[in-house]
Structure formats: C-alpha cells, structure tokens
Write an enzyme that holds these catalytic residues in place. Structure first.
Site, PDB file in Angstrom:
ATOM      1  N   ARG A  37       0.061  -5.206 -10.732  1.00  0.00           N
ATOM      2  CA  ARG A  37      -0.346  -4.164  -9.785  1.00  0.00           C
ATOM      3  C   ARG A  37      -0.596  -2.822 -10.473  1.00  0.00           C
ATOM      4  NH1 ARG A  37       2.493  -0.682  -5.501  1.00  0.00           N
ATOM      5  NH2 ARG A  37       1.021  -0.588  -3.756  1.00  0.00           N
ATOM      6  N   ILE A  63      -4.137   2.083  -1.837  1.00  0.00           N
ATOM      7  CA  ILE A  63      -3.761   0.701  -2.097  1.00  0.00           C
ATOM      8  C   ILE A  63      -2.604   0.415  -1.158  1.00  0.00           C
ATOM      9  CG2 ILE A  63      -2.249   1.402  -4.004  1.00  0.00           C
ATOM     10  CD1 ILE A  63      -2.783  -1.298  -5.314  1.00  0.00           C
ATOM     11  N   SER A  64      -2.691  -0.682  -0.410  1.00  0.00           N
ATOM     12  CA  SER A  64      -1.705  -0.969   0.635  1.00  0.00           C
ATOM     13  C   SER A  64      -0.324  -1.238   0.063  1.00  0.00           C
ATOM     14  CB  SER A  64      -2.146  -2.189   1.452  1.00  0.00           C
ATOM     15  OG  SER A  64      -3.311  -1.934   2.177  1.00  0.00           O
ATOM     16  N   HIS A  65       0.707  -1.072   0.920  1.00  0.00           N
ATOM     17  CA  HIS A  65       2.058  -1.469   0.562  1.00  0.00           C
ATOM     18  C   HIS A  65       2.044  -2.937   0.121  1.00  0.00           C
ATOM     19  CE1 HIS A  65       2.898   2.017   3.125  1.00  0.00           C
ATOM     20  NE2 HIS A  65       4.105   2.056   2.587  1.00  0.00           N
TER      21      HIS A  65
END
Length: 214
Positions: A37, A63-65
């Site tokens: 990530r 950027i999403s959780h």
C-alpha cells in the site's frame, strides 16, 4: 521503490486489524499481505501506510480506508477470472487488490492527473488492468457485461447504465448518498435479471462526479 521486511511486517499488522474488524475472507486478506500500500501513497505517509486511515492522493481525492477496500472486495465475492468494472481508479490500490484476487479489471477514472499516475504505476507492480479516462456514470459498454461492478466514490444515485452492464447473477457494490456519508448498497441481479438491493452499512467517500472527457 522498496518493499522491506518492515513494510511486510506492517502489512501483517494491518491484516490482523482487518480480521479484528470482521474481515474473514482468506483471499482478500492474502491480497492485502501481497499488495504494498505504501507504493500508492506519497513517501511522507510511508510510516502510516498500513494504518486503517484514508489519505489525500491529489486532485482532491483520497485512498480509501483499508477496511473499506477489504469490505467492498469481500462483498463482491470475486472468483478468479471474474470480469470486474471499477468506477474510480484513484490511487490504484483497490485495482491492485482486485487484480491480486484474480479478476480481469476494467477501471475508469475521471481525474486525468490520477489516471496518468496510475497508468504508469500499476504495470511497474506487475498488474495489467484495462484503464480508461472517462465518465464512470456511463460504465464501459464496449466491454460489458461484467460479473461484478465496484464503485469507489459516493454516488448521488445508482447509475442505471451500471445496472444494465451487470451480468445475470452479478453483483454491484456502490456507496449512495450526497452528504459526507453514504449508505453502502449491494445490488444482485438474478439469472432472470431481477434486481435486489441490500443495505450494508454507512461509509464515507469522496463524491462521484461527472466528467467531460471524450
């Protein structure tokens, strides 16, 4: 780009966090162990890359959780070889997770800056989704129908064209709502084409916007 033992250790901790939050899908958790990530974030966020946080990635997008990515991926029940349409490529992290799950990914991004960045990054990591700069509300008709469709931005309504581009027995996961929070809706299409909707909780996404790209 470096993926050290330290990064892998942080990924393991993230996977444990996801498990504690209820994510039990083995394939999804394995994908999180593989995909680095921190490659999808600014270097300034490397130390925080494996916390359950969202981050700015440019063009007023995030950027999403990790939990959100894992949740949506789990709800789709992806099988190897599934043709998956993603609306909102963003950083490309969700795209990479889908690829790692064995999906054939077709992803649309409306922000040119992010589209160009992700188009360069994903092949460097060994992923080869089909990427498009365009309007997610329109879907990708030339490659339809899709086994699964995932929307990674808050939509004010469910775009009819996405429903139409879903195969019989397919699934569409989409956050719906115009405020700061949206309701996650899972749509399933029966073999006869009947549509069923279920509510799967409240989440927070950036808005899904129209695009003027041609």
């Amino acid at each position: 780009m470096e993926d050290s033992y330290k990064h892998k250790g942080m990924r393991k901790q993230l996977v444990e966090t996801l498990q504690n939050k209820g994510i039990q899908n083995k394939e999804v958790l394995e994908a999180f162990m593989v995909v680095p990530r921190h490659f999808f974030l600014d270097k300034a966020f490397t130390e925080q890359a494996y916390t359950n946080m969202a981050f700015q990635i440019g063009a007023d997008q995030t950027i999403s959780h990790p939990y959100t990515v894992a949740f949506q991926s789990t709800m789709l029940e992806i099988s190897k070889g599934d043709k998956v349409l993603e609306i909102g490529t963003g950083s490309g992290f969700q795209t990479a997770i889908l690829c790692e799950l064995g999906a054939k990914v077709f992803s649309i991004e409306r922000q040119k800056e992010l589209f160009l960045k992700t188009r360069h990054l994903l092949p460097k990591l060994g992923y080869s989704p089909k990427l498009k700069y365009g309007d997610g509300y329109e879907g990708w008709e030339s490659f339809a129908p899709f086994d699964k469709i995932i929307v990674t931005c808050g939509a004010p309504y469910i775009p009819q064209k996405l429903v139409e581009q879903l195969k019989p027995n397919g699934k569409l996961i989409i956050p719906v709502g115009e405020g700061s929070q949206q309701e996650m809706i899972l749509i399933t299409k029966s073999s006869e084409g009947e549509i069923k909707q279920t509510r799967e909780g409240v989440f927070s996404f950036v808005p899904m916007l129209k695009n003027t790209a041609k």
